[in-house]
Structure formats: C-alpha cells, structure tokens
Design a protein around this motif. Structure first.
Motif, mmCIF file in Angstrom:
data_model
loop_
_atom_site.group_PDB
_atom_site.id
_atom_site.type_symbol
_atom_site.label_atom_id
_atom_site.label_comp_id
_atom_site.label_asym_id
_atom_site.label_seq_id
_atom_site.Cartn_x
_atom_site.Cartn_y
_atom_site.Cartn_z
ATOM 1 N N VAL A 26 47.709 42.468 39.284
ATOM 2 C CA VAL A 26 46.502 42.949 38.608
ATOM 3 C C VAL A 26 45.260 42.511 39.375
ATOM 4 O O VAL A 26 44.340 43.315 39.583
ATOM 5 C CB VAL A 26 46.466 42.466 37.139
ATOM 6 N N ARG A 27 45.217 41.264 39.810
ATOM 7 C CA ARG A 27 44.050 40.790 40.569
ATOM 8 C C ARG A 27 43.841 41.608 41.839
ATOM 9 O O ARG A 27 42.707 41.903 42.218
ATOM 10 C CB ARG A 27 44.216 39.319 40.931
ATOM 11 N N LYS A 28 44.929 41.983 42.483
ATOM 12 C CA LYS A 28 44.843 42.733 43.737
ATOM 13 C C LYS A 28 44.428 44.187 43.504
ATOM 14 O O LYS A 28 43.635 44.735 44.264
ATOM 15 C CB LYS A 28 46.196 42.690 44.454
ATOM 16 N N ASN A 29 44.980 44.811 42.464
ATOM 17 C CA ASN A 29 44.789 46.239 42.259
ATOM 18 C C ASN A 29 43.741 46.608 41.209
ATOM 19 O O ASN A 29 43.301 47.753 41.174
ATOM 20 C CB ASN A 29 46.137 46.880 41.895
ATOM 21 N N TYR A 30 43.382 45.657 40.363
ATOM 22 C CA TYR A 30 42.399 45.899 39.312
ATOM 23 C C TYR A 30 41.435 44.718 39.243
ATOM 24 O O TYR A 30 41.442 43.958 38.280
ATOM 25 C CB TYR A 30 43.095 46.092 37.953
ATOM 26 N N PRO A 31 40.585 44.539 40.253
ATOM 27 C CA PRO A 31 39.719 43.358 40.305
ATOM 28 C C PRO A 31 38.710 43.265 39.163
ATOM 29 O O PRO A 31 38.168 42.193 38.906
ATOM 30 C CB PRO A 31 39.020 43.483 41.663
#
Length: 179
Positions: A26-31
């Motif tokens: 999630v951190r990588k793809n939905y900052p």
C-alpha cells in the motif's frame, strides 16, 4: 484514508511479516493512504472482564482506538487448534458491537495445514460481521511451507493475492462511502 494492519499473534514472525507485506504494498502503490502496523506482541492487552473500556490499561485503549479510527483494517492470525488466536479474540472482545461499521476488514491467515484454509471463513468472518465490518470475498491464506530459509515467501502468486485483496478492499470502501 487510513489502513491499519493487525498481527494477532503473540509469537513468531510469519503473521506480522505477511500483514506488513500488505502495508508495504500500500505504501508503494497508494502513497496517499496513511498506514500503521499493530503487532500484538508489542502491546499488553488486558483480558476482557466485562468492565467499561476506560477501566483497562493504556495499551488496550491505544489499540482499540487505533482500530476504531481506521478506515481499512487487515487482520492477520495464525491458526491454532483450528481457530484464531486467543490474543486476537480477546482484543476483538474489547470492541463495541458497531466498531467496524463502514470499515473494510481484510483477512490473512497462516497455518501448517491446508485443512485450516476455511478457518477465516468459519471463525473470524462471523466475528467481524457481528462487529458490522464489510469483509471482502477474497482473503489471503499462507501455508507455512511457503516460507524459505531467508524467511521470505517464495510463492509467485503471493504478491498477486496481496494486490487482489487490497483492490477489493478499496472498491468496497469506495462503495461504502458513496452509499
């Protein structure tokens, strides 16, 4: 929007690793989505006695509040004796009946036997729906054999399953916010 990952195990590393892998995705793809990891090993949750929530220790209050203020929750648990952990059940018993209303709760389970594949469906999902959660159809089941010597999951489908679970969670969250 906030995602909280919850590792419902008091021992080992595997459950926390899988839940954290979802957080990393999630951190990588939905900052723009705020994330937080709760590992029950790091907290001392009081045993439920039926007293009002305010009478329990600060760790119990902290974890309950983090769950109550999340929009999306991923709950991970190893399967012991064909059920979720007692530590996770105890935490869930602290929550009010409508604690997960308008929240989407994804499920992650880990086990040493494929026989435990449906534990999430038969044990955890009924508790989550009682708490008014919206539970995705899909979930993630990880067999202990998928971990290699470096404590990594070597299944090529693993990251695809993480992506599918989170995309379903987002779609459900979007539909809840438009209703």
């Amino acid at each position: 929007m906030k995602l909280v990952g919850l590792s419902g195990s008091l021992s080992g590393y595997k459950t926390g690793k899988v839940v954290n892998d979802i957080i990393v995705y999630v951190r990588k793809n939905y900052p723009n989505i705020e994330t937080e990891m709760i590992d029950l090993k790091e907290y001392t949750i009081d045993f439920v006695t039926g007293a009002p929530l305010q009478s329990y220790n600060s760790d119990t209050l902290t974890v309950v509040k983090k769950l109550l203020f999340a929009d999306l929750i991923v709950i991970g648990t190893p399967i012991y004796q064909a059920s979720i952990t007692g530590a996770l059940k105890n935490l869930l018993d602290h929550l009010p009946v409508d604690a997960f209303k308008n929240k989407v709760t994804g499920i992650v389970t880990l086990a040493g036997s494929e026989k435990h594949f449906l534990v999430a469906e038969h044990h955890l999902k009924p508790i989550l729906t009682f708490l008014k959660a919206t539970v995705p159809v899909g979930n993630i089941f990880v067999h202990n054999d998928l971990f290699n010597e470096e404590e990594q999951i070597v299944d090529p489908e693993y990251h695809i399953r993480i992506q599918k679970l989170f995309e379903e969670m987002l779609a459900l969250h979007k539909s809840l916010s438009h209703s």
